[in-house]
Motif scaffolding. Structure first.
Motif, PDB file in Angstrom:
ATOM      1  N   GLU A 192      -3.483   8.343  15.714  1.00 56.45           N
ATOM      2  CA  GLU A 192      -3.964   7.284  14.826  1.00 56.45           C
ATOM      3  C   GLU A 192      -5.102   6.443  15.382  1.00 56.45           C
ATOM      4  OE1 GLU A 192      -0.171   5.700  16.852  1.00 56.45           O
ATOM      5  OE2 GLU A 192      -1.008   7.606  16.153  1.00 56.45           O
ATOM      6  N   ASP A 193      -5.329   6.477  16.705  1.00 52.40           N
ATOM      7  CA  ASP A 193      -6.412   5.690  17.284  1.00 52.40           C
ATOM      8  C   ASP A 193      -7.622   6.542  17.654  1.00 52.40           C
ATOM      9  OD1 ASP A 193      -5.126   3.137  17.176  1.00 52.40           O
ATOM     10  OD2 ASP A 193      -3.815   3.818  18.793  1.00 52.40           O
ATOM     11  N   ALA A 194      -7.570   7.812  17.312  1.00 50.23           N
ATOM     12  CA  ALA A 194      -8.698   8.697  17.602  1.00 50.23           C
ATOM     13  C   ALA A 194      -9.860   8.371  16.672  1.00 50.23           C
ATOM     14  CB  ALA A 194      -8.279  10.152  17.427  1.00 50.23           C
ATOM     15  N   PRO A 195     -11.086   8.464  17.165  1.00 49.15           N
ATOM     16  CA  PRO A 195     -12.240   8.270  16.279  1.00 49.15           C
ATOM     17  C   PRO A 195     -12.358   9.424  15.290  1.00 49.15           C
ATOM     18  CG  PRO A 195     -12.972   8.962  18.458  1.00 49.15           C
ATOM     19  CD  PRO A 195     -11.502   8.722  18.568  1.00 49.15           C
ATOM     20  N   VAL A 196     -12.674   9.098  14.048  1.00 51.21           N
ATOM     21  CA  VAL A 196     -12.812  10.105  13.000  1.00 51.21           C
ATOM     22  C   VAL A 196     -14.078   9.816  12.198  1.00 51.21           C
ATOM     23  CG1 VAL A 196     -10.344  10.587  12.783  1.00 51.21           C
ATOM     24  CG2 VAL A 196     -11.367   8.761  11.404  1.00 51.21           C
ATOM     25  N   VAL A 197     -14.619  10.873  11.597  1.00 51.89           N
ATOM     26  CA  VAL A 197     -15.738  10.724  10.667  1.00 51.89           C
ATOM     27  C   VAL A 197     -15.175  10.246   9.329  1.00 51.89           C
ATOM     28  CG1 VAL A 197     -17.466  11.987   9.344  1.00 51.89           C
ATOM     29  CG2 VAL A 197     -17.186  12.440  11.798  1.00 51.89           C
ATOM     30  N   LEU A 198     -15.707   9.138   8.829  1.00 48.65           N
ATOM     31  CA  LEU A 198     -15.184   8.571   7.588  1.00 48.65           C
ATOM     32  C   LEU A 198     -15.622   9.365   6.370  1.00 48.65           C
ATOM     33  CD1 LEU A 198     -15.675   4.729   8.145  1.00 48.65           C
ATOM     34  CD2 LEU A 198     -13.621   6.109   8.533  1.00 48.65           C
ATOM     35  N   ALA A 199     -16.806   9.988   6.409  1.00 42.44           N
ATOM     36  CA  ALA A 199     -17.391  10.546   5.197  1.00 42.44           C
ATOM     37  C   ALA A 199     -17.379   9.436   4.136  1.00 42.44           C
ATOM     38  CB  ALA A 199     -16.666  11.808   4.767  1.00 42.44           C
ATOM     39  N   SER A 200     -17.060   9.741   2.889  1.00 47.78           N
ATOM     40  CA  SER A 200     -17.166   8.724   1.839  1.00 47.78           C
ATOM     41  C   SER A 200     -16.091   7.650   1.883  1.00 47.78           C
ATOM     42  CB  SER A 200     -17.168   9.399   0.461  1.00 47.78           C
ATOM     43  OG  SER A 200     -18.412  10.014   0.209  1.00 47.78           O
ATOM     44  N   VAL A 201     -15.169   7.733   2.819  1.00 50.00           N
ATOM     45  CA  VAL A 201     -14.234   6.623   3.028  1.00 50.00           C
ATOM     46  C   VAL A 201     -14.980   5.362   3.435  1.00 50.00           C
ATOM     47  CG1 VAL A 201     -12.334   5.824   4.514  1.00 50.00           C
ATOM     48  CG2 VAL A 201     -12.250   8.106   3.505  1.00 50.00           C
ATOM     49  N   PHE A 202     -16.207   5.522   3.968  1.00 44.25           N
ATOM     50  CA  PHE A 202     -16.976   4.336   4.355  1.00 44.25           C
ATOM     51  C   PHE A 202     -17.315   3.456   3.159  1.00 44.25           C
ATOM     52  CE2 PHE A 202     -20.988   6.335   2.986  1.00 44.25           C
ATOM     53  CZ  PHE A 202     -21.788   5.246   2.684  1.00 44.25           C
ATOM     54  N   LYS A 203     -17.134   3.977   1.946  1.00 46.98           N
ATOM     55  CA  LYS A 203     -17.453   3.198   0.760  1.00 46.98           C
ATOM     56  C   LYS A 203     -16.450   2.063   0.550  1.00 46.98           C
ATOM     57  CE  LYS A 203     -19.808   7.252  -0.995  1.00 46.98           C
ATOM     58  NZ  LYS A 203     -19.859   8.418  -1.883  1.00 46.98           N
ATOM     59  N   ILE A 204     -15.277   2.120   1.197  1.00 44.65           N
ATOM     60  CA  ILE A 204     -14.325   0.997   1.094  1.00 44.65           C
ATOM     61  C   ILE A 204     -14.874  -0.245   1.791  1.00 44.65           C
ATOM     62  CG2 ILE A 204     -11.998   0.192   1.597  1.00 44.65           C
ATOM     63  CD1 ILE A 204     -10.989   3.019   1.252  1.00 44.65           C
TER      64      ILE A 204
ATOM     65  N   ARG B  41      -5.868   4.144  12.096  1.00 43.56           N
ATOM     66  CA  ARG B  41      -5.167   2.856  12.173  1.00 43.56           C
ATOM     67  C   ARG B  41      -6.027   1.732  11.595  1.00 43.56           C
ATOM     68  NH1 ARG B  41      -1.041   1.094  15.688  1.00 43.56           N
ATOM     69  NH2 ARG B  41      -1.509   2.712  17.234  1.00 43.56           N
ATOM     70  N   GLU B  42      -7.319   1.725  11.888  1.00 41.22           N
ATOM     71  CA  GLU B  42      -8.159   0.654  11.366  1.00 41.22           C
ATOM     72  C   GLU B  42      -8.335   0.755   9.855  1.00 41.22           C
ATOM     73  OE1 GLU B  42     -10.666  -1.215  14.986  1.00 41.22           O
ATOM     74  OE2 GLU B  42     -11.773  -0.280  13.344  1.00 41.22           O
ATOM     75  N   ILE B  43      -8.371   1.958   9.335  1.00 41.50           N
ATOM     76  CA  ILE B  43      -8.523   2.087   7.884  1.00 41.50           C
ATOM     77  C   ILE B  43      -7.270   1.603   7.156  1.00 41.50           C
ATOM     78  CG2 ILE B  43      -8.808   3.727   5.996  1.00 41.50           C
ATOM     79  CD1 ILE B  43     -11.380   3.003   7.525  1.00 41.50           C
ATOM     80  N   THR B  44      -6.083   1.885   7.683  1.00 40.58           N
ATOM     81  CA  THR B  44      -4.891   1.345   7.024  1.00 40.58           C
ATOM     82  C   THR B  44      -4.837  -0.177   7.157  1.00 40.58           C
ATOM     83  OG1 THR B  44      -3.495   1.692   8.989  1.00 40.58           O
ATOM     84  CG2 THR B  44      -3.541   3.457   7.340  1.00 40.58           C
ATOM     85  N   ARG B  45      -5.407  -0.707   8.223  1.00 44.26           N
ATOM     86  CA  ARG B  45      -5.469  -2.169   8.362  1.00 44.26           C
ATOM     87  C   ARG B  45      -6.372  -2.761   7.285  1.00 44.26           C
ATOM     88  NH1 ARG B  45      -7.346  -4.129  14.115  1.00 44.26           N
ATOM     89  NH2 ARG B  45      -5.547  -2.830  14.640  1.00 44.26           N
ATOM     90  N   LEU B  46      -7.472  -2.076   6.985  1.00 48.68           N
ATOM     91  CA  LEU B  46      -8.364  -2.555   5.933  1.00 48.68           C
ATOM     92  C   LEU B  46      -7.692  -2.460   4.567  1.00 48.68           C
ATOM     93  CD1 LEU B  46     -11.168  -3.586   5.151  1.00 48.68           C
ATOM     94  CD2 LEU B  46     -11.939  -1.207   5.037  1.00 48.68           C
ATOM     95  N   LEU B  47      -7.016  -1.364   4.307  1.00 52.59           N
ATOM     96  CA  LEU B  47      -6.282  -1.237   3.042  1.00 52.59           C
ATOM     97  C   LEU B  47      -5.204  -2.311   2.921  1.00 52.59           C
ATOM     98  CD1 LEU B  47      -5.863   2.639   2.990  1.00 52.59           C
ATOM     99  CD2 LEU B  47      -7.238   1.305   1.388  1.00 52.59           C
ATOM    100  N   SER B  48      -4.513  -2.557   4.023  1.00 49.99           N
ATOM    101  CA  SER B  48      -3.472  -3.598   4.021  1.00 49.99           C
ATOM    102  C   SER B  48      -4.062  -4.954   3.662  1.00 49.99           C
ATOM    103  CB  SER B  48      -2.797  -3.661   5.387  1.00 49.99           C
ATOM    104  OG  SER B  48      -2.166  -2.445   5.719  1.00 49.99           O
ATOM    105  N   ALA B  49      -5.243  -5.238   4.185  1.00 51.69           N
ATOM    106  CA  ALA B  49      -5.883  -6.525   3.894  1.00 51.69           C
ATOM    107  C   ALA B  49      -6.231  -6.635   2.413  1.00 51.69           C
ATOM    108  CB  ALA B  49      -7.135  -6.679   4.754  1.00 51.69           C
ATOM    109  N   ILE B  50      -6.631  -5.539   1.785  1.00 54.37           N
ATOM    110  CA  ILE B  50      -6.930  -5.563   0.348  1.00 54.37           C
ATOM    111  C   ILE B  50      -5.650  -5.780  -0.453  1.00 54.37           C
ATOM    112  CG2 ILE B  50      -7.775  -4.188  -1.597  1.00 54.37           C
ATOM    113  CD1 ILE B  50      -9.655  -2.767   0.408  1.00 54.37           C
ATOM    114  N   TRP B  51      -4.579  -5.116  -0.059  1.00 50.83           N
ATOM    115  CA  TRP B  51      -3.329  -5.228  -0.827  1.00 50.83           C
ATOM    116  C   TRP B  51      -2.601  -6.547  -0.564  1.00 50.83           C
ATOM    117  CZ3 TRP B  51      -5.595  -0.933  -2.086  1.00 50.83           C
ATOM    118  CH2 TRP B  51      -5.162  -0.248  -3.202  1.00 50.83           C
TER     119      TRP B  51
END
Length: 612
Positions: free
Chosen positions: A47-59, A194-204
């Protein structure tokens, strides 16, 4: 205490083994993170590995935009007139529209998220600036997530790193694998699960912006068009997935929030990387739903189940006979009617192909043909722009989701009608060309069993009247209605609504592909519109890899799942296919039945190609 820790370690190991097996089964690497939004428990796999977001960066772009709306620094209703020139390339949305369009900033955001529109995205990124987007990410505590360019910028790095000759040529796979765009350390948009779920959590949790703005972001995320990744893992009645996909060469991602129908809410981020850069990989798309479900079930402490056994069962290499196709559909809880036609030899394969069937949105094919015909005779001007404001007709996607009015051409209304089955666009087009003209066209073509007596508004109105509800074209509203009542709907009776036969629809498609149904110019317009359809989960799922070109049109009503289209092979083979199904179960999310359409079409085409 030690016993409890030991049990947790065993459970974690069991979970990791299950995820590893799911990934291995489709030949991909994966990283994921899941958070229970109400209890705070979480679970990860790299969960802490760097990943390419592709269009997930649009969030992150969405968050920065709506923070500015909430702070009064931008007016969400502020309008932009977007010319064709200068739009970023992409397969959907404004990127493929042919004429200028005027719409509001918040409706640009809708297109960015719903169909991952690159042109809309880059307009917003340039307006906001990447420095501001990244500053907001840091303010929200996301130190590893970055947005350092536009969609166009990321593709420019690919073109620089993997140059191609003037003829296009084959891609140098080794150079593509080593390119900056697919390397999390060097890509312009990267993060961690992990950071992307943190961002989603902040929206929800109403922490990413004001509560009002967070609510609007949640609405937009709930309107994503694609059901072929996360949603395949959550098929229970009442389950809801609000999400954003990302696809870039070897990377296939989806992140979102799953609401399980029992009060549970889970932020999920899944990132997969395969060794294959081809765009159509339905088994890897489905794996996203599988591993997400494994994680959510683990957090809920329920026994995990194999959500996609039926989908995997459908993918076989050899052709099935017509009787085998019918039997397989019955095993999966559906009836099926099918016809496939070799456009070169005239050979056909059918399953009850002369039976009248409900078209659902497949009726938009003859409507689009009549519009194209009238445009070439000078009866209508496709470039004429009209104002589209409030509409009485519901639609899951497209103009019905707009908060503000738009100025859009009839040509682009036709595109929306065919690409995302936009009901608002459809009724405007049908009003323009006239039902009588569509009927005359079908008569002239000898298609006596194909009729279009209703528009979308009228079809949906009969459902509401028959069920005594205000129906908004959302099958989830019908989850508690007995199937017997649904089967009695006028919208599901061919004699009461838009109808065709599988044989007639392939005859119509053959005419369009042979330039016989109208002028070559008109037929080319319809082929182009159908070639841009966004959905990969039905007809297209039966033809993995990118060798076969698929042009299609779906149709969906309660219990009804259809798709018709043309498959074009590299060897010159062209096959028109019409697949119509009716389920025994009213579930709105049934990936095994969507996959049935692709599987059945593939079997029929294999018969025509002598590949049994």
């Amino acid at each position: 205490m030690s016993s409890t820790r030991s049990e947790e370690r065993v459970k974690q190991q069991t979970f990791e083994q299950a995820v590893a097996q799911a990934l291995e089964a489709v030949g991909t690497q994966g990283w994921m993170h899941v958070v229970d939004l109400d209890h705070g428990t979480e679970l990860g796999y790299g969960e802490d590995a760097p990943v390419v977001l592709a269009s997930v960066f649009k969030i992150p772009v969405l968050v920065e935009l709506f923070r500015r709306f909430g702070a009064g620094r931008l007016d969400p209703a502020s309008r932009l007139d977007v010319p064709v020139e200068g739009r970023s390339a992409g397969p959907t949305g404004l990127s493929v529209m042919a004429d200028p369009i005027e719409l509001s900033l918040r409706d640009l955001a809708y297109w960015m998220m719903s169909v991952s529109d690159n042109a809309a995205t880059d307009i917003l990124v340039r307006l906001l600036g990447t420095d501001a987007i990244n500053a907001t990410l840091r303010e929200l505590g996301l130190t590893e997530t970055r947005v350092d360019g536009t969609c166009d910028d990321i593709y420019q790095t690919i073109y620089q790193d993997v140059p191609q000759g003037d003829d296009g040529g084959d891609v140098d796979l080794e150079r593509l694998r080593a390119s900056r765009a697919v390397d999390p350390e060097r890509s312009l948009q990267a993060g961690s699960p992990r950071e992307i779920t943190r961002l989603l959590s902040a929206i929800w949790r109403d922490e990413a912006a004001s509560p009002e703005m967070c609510a609007e972001m949640r609405r937009i995320l709930s309107l994503q068009a694609w059901p072929h990744r996360l949603r395949t893992g959550f098929t229970e009645p009442g389950a809801k997935v609000s999400a954003k996909t990302g696809t870039l060469r070897f990377w296939r991602n989806e992140v979102g929030v799953v609401e399980d129908g029992n009060g549970g809410r889970f932020a999920v981020a899944v990132f997969l990387r395969s060794a294959d850069h081809t765009y159509r990989r339905p088994e890897i798309d489905a794996c996203i739903g599988t591993v997400a479900r494994l994680a959510v079930d683990h957090l809920r402490s329920v026994e995990p189940f194999d959500t996609l056994a039926a989908g995997r069962m459908l993918r076989t290499a050899t052709a099935a006979t017509s009787e085998e196709i019918r039997d397989r559909a019955h095993e999966l809880g559906a009836s099926i009617w099918l016809h496939a036609r070799d456009l070169e030899t005239g050979k056909t394969v059918g399953v009850d192909e002369t039976t009248p069937v409900v078209t659902a949105s497949v009726f938009k094919v003859p409507v689009s043909l009549e519009l194209a015909r009238q445009s070439t005779t000078g009866e209508v001007d496709l470039t004429e722009r009209i104002k589209v404001a409030d509409s009485l007709v519901a639609s899951p996607f497209g103009l019905a989701a707009h908060r503000d009015h738009a100025l859009i051409s009839y040509r682009d209304l036709a595109l929306l009608m065919m690409v995302i089955s936009d009901n608002v666009a459809t009724d405007l087009v049908l009003d323009l060309v006239g039902k009588d003209k569509v009927a005359a066209l079908l008569t002239d073509l000898g298609l006596t069993g194909t009729v279009v007596p209703q528009n979308c508004l009228e079809i949906l109105a009969t459902i509401g009247e028959d069920l005594a509800i205000d129906y908004g074209d959302d099958e989830r509203e019908l989850a508690e209605i007995p199937v017997e009542r649904l089967l009695a709907l006028r919208a599901l009776a061919p004699e009461e609504t838009c109808r065709t036969t599988p044989e007639e629809i392939t005859r119509l498609l053959a005419g369009i592909w042979r330039d016989e149904a109208a002028s070559p110019e008109a037929c080319a317009l319809v082929r182009d519109w159908m070639g841009h359809q966004v959905w990969p989960h039905r007809l297209t799922s039966g033809f993995p890899g990118d060798e076969v070109e698929v042009s299609g049109k779906t149709g969906t009503l309660p219990l009804v799942r259809n798709e018709v289209g043309v498959l074009e092979y590299p060897d010159g083979g062209r096959y028109a296919v019409g697949v119509f199904t009716r389920a025994d179960d009213p579930a709105s999310n049934a990936p095994h039945l969507d996959a049935l359409i692709g599987w059945a079409a593939a079997q029929a085409v294999a018969q025509l190609r002598g590949e049994r």
